[in-house]
Write an enzyme that holds these catalytic residues in place. Structure first.
Site, short mmCIF file in Angstrom:
data_model
loop_
_atom_site.label_atom_id
_atom_site.label_comp_id
_atom_site.label_asym_id
_atom_site.label_seq_id
_atom_site.Cartn_x
_atom_site.Cartn_y
_atom_site.Cartn_z
N CYS A 1 0.86 -1.18 0.00
CA CYS A 1 0.00 0.00 0.00
C CYS A 1 0.90 1.24 0.00
CB CYS A 1 -0.90 0.00 1.23
SG CYS A 1 0.03 0.07 2.79
N HIS B 1 5.44 -5.27 8.85
CA HIS B 1 5.34 -6.65 9.33
C HIS B 1 5.45 -7.63 8.17
CE1 HIS B 1 3.15 -5.34 13.27
NE2 HIS B 1 4.46 -5.32 13.38
N CYS C 1 2.85 5.65 8.75
CA CYS C 1 1.87 5.84 7.68
C CYS C 1 0.97 7.02 8.03
CB CYS C 1 1.04 4.57 7.52
SG CYS C 1 -0.36 4.77 6.39
N HIS D 1 -0.76 -5.22 19.16
CA HIS D 1 -0.29 -4.80 17.84
C HIS D 1 0.43 -3.46 17.95
CE1 HIS D 1 -0.43 -3.41 13.64
NE2 HIS D 1 -0.55 -4.68 13.31
N GLU E 1 0.57 -0.88 16.11
CA GLU E 1 -0.26 0.30 15.83
C GLU E 1 -1.16 0.64 17.01
OE1 GLU E 1 -4.03 1.57 13.04
OE2 GLU E 1 -2.58 0.18 12.17
N THR F 1 -6.20 0.53 11.70
CA THR F 1 -6.39 0.73 10.26
C THR F 1 -6.46 -0.57 9.47
OG1 THR F 1 -4.00 0.91 9.83
CG2 THR F 1 -5.18 2.95 10.34
N SER G 1 1.36 -10.07 10.40
CA SER G 1 0.76 -8.99 9.61
C SER G 1 -0.76 -9.04 9.78
CB SER G 1 1.12 -9.14 8.13
OG SER G 1 0.31 -8.30 7.33
N ASN H 1 -3.25 -7.18 8.52
CA ASN H 1 -4.08 -7.11 7.32
C ASN H 1 -3.98 -8.39 6.49
OD1 ASN H 1 -2.39 -6.48 4.62
ND2 ASN H 1 -1.35 -5.51 6.35
N SER I 1 1.80 -5.41 3.24
CA SER I 1 3.23 -5.30 3.54
C SER I 1 4.06 -6.37 2.82
CB SER I 1 3.47 -5.40 5.05
OG SER I 1 2.81 -6.51 5.60
#
Length: 315
Positions: A12, A41, A96, A124, A126, A164, A222, A224, A266
């Site tokens: 991304c 990640h 990000c 996590h 984030e 996110t 990861s 996502n 990622s």
């Protein structure tokens, strides 16, 4: 056999920016650079930079005073930034911008006296960074069941934010539970789950209907990428989350005519192509690209790095 390559997939804009940031830092200063946590990640990416001499740390005490330190794409808390200043570290912030958006929302709601509900996964990177912006104001929930355990007065000022990289479907369930429990709850004008997460999940949801097997390129840590595999499983498809072709097993392909391949935000394209090449070589597969959404988002390099670039060019 047929291979469907999902688009969009892979890097991304935030990941691309963070990786280019580290590449440029290495080019400018050499490999004696430190990164707080993994830059993104993904095992392939981290191993590549480690082989180039970059050092990834989980504690700032492991970074020599005065060194160059990058903050990863996942963001950090104000406490981490304070420690970096105390150690006189030359920091470059590769967070990000979409994660920074969530941090700013947390600060805004906290200053306005809101109780903030953060939907995310405990531990996590984030989530840790976001909660660090207003630890006294933020409560973390992961599921709709967690919402029922919340104890706020009926008239409390409440707002919610989200990590996110969540599953859009699961986040929607938690948000619905929050709105039912606390009708007065507020949210940012634009949702926090990023465009790339949403687009990759949409592609898997649509294209997995045409396949018997789904391969998701990405690492186990990861968020996502794991959501993509879970989404494929929810669609009753056999799916596997792998770092590369070396993890593929022949028994996965028994009775399979169509394979869907995608990659988390990622995961680099090189690992996707290695898997495609393997399946083409072993099974004579035909490959078809399928695009569900076009993506044209780009983020500039961090301002600290741009300043250093300018200073370097003037010398």
């Amino acid at each position: 056999m047929k291979v469907i390559l999902a688009n969009p997939r892979g890097f991304c804009a935030g990941v691309n920016m963070a990786i280019k940031c580290l590449e440029e830092a290495v080019r400018m200063f050499g490999s004696n650079i430190y990164v707080y946590h993994e830059i993104v990640h993904n095992r392939y990416v981290v191993d590549r930079f480690t082989q180039e001499g970059v050092t990834f740390v989980d504690e700032l005490e492991d970074v020599p005073e005065g060194s160059i330190l990058l903050f990863s794409a996942h963001g950090v808390s104000p406490a981490v930034r304070a420690i970096a200043r105390e150690r006189n570290l030359q920091t470059i912030d590769a967070t990000c911008p979409l994660v920074t958006k969530v941090h700013l929302e947390a600060i805004k709601y906290s200053r306005a006296g809101y109780n903030i509900i953060l939907i995310g996964h405990e531990g996590h990177d984030e989530v840790i960074g976001t909660m660090g912006e207003a630890p006294e104001s933020i409560t973390l929930v992961e599921t709709a069941e967690d919402v029922q355990k919340l104890e706020f007065p009926a008239d409390a000022k409440i707002a919610f934010l989200t990590q996110t990289t969540l599953s859009v479907q699961e986040a929607s369930q938690v948000i619905a539970a929050l709105r039912e429990r606390f009708p007065q709850i507020e949210s940012p004008p634009k949702e926090d789950i990023c465009y790339a997460t949403t687009n990759r999940q949409e592609a898997v949801s649509i294209l997995s209907q045409e396949a018997e097997l789904v391969l998701v390129l990405g690492s186990q840590n990861s968020s996502n990428s794991k959501r993509l595999q879970e989404l494929a499983n929810d669609n009753a498809k056999r799916s596997f989350l792998i770092d590369g072709a070396h993890e593929i097993r022949a028994e996965w392909f028994e009775g399979v005519e169509t394979v869907l391949i995608t990659a988390g935000a990622s995961a680099p394209e090189v690992v996707v192509q290695e898997c495609v090449d393997y399946i083409v070589r072993e099974y004579g597969a035909e490959v078809a690209q399928r695009t569900i959404q076009e993506e044209n988002v780009k983020f500039p390099l961090p301002k600290e790095l741009r300043r250093l670039q300018t200073a370097s060019q003037q010398q």
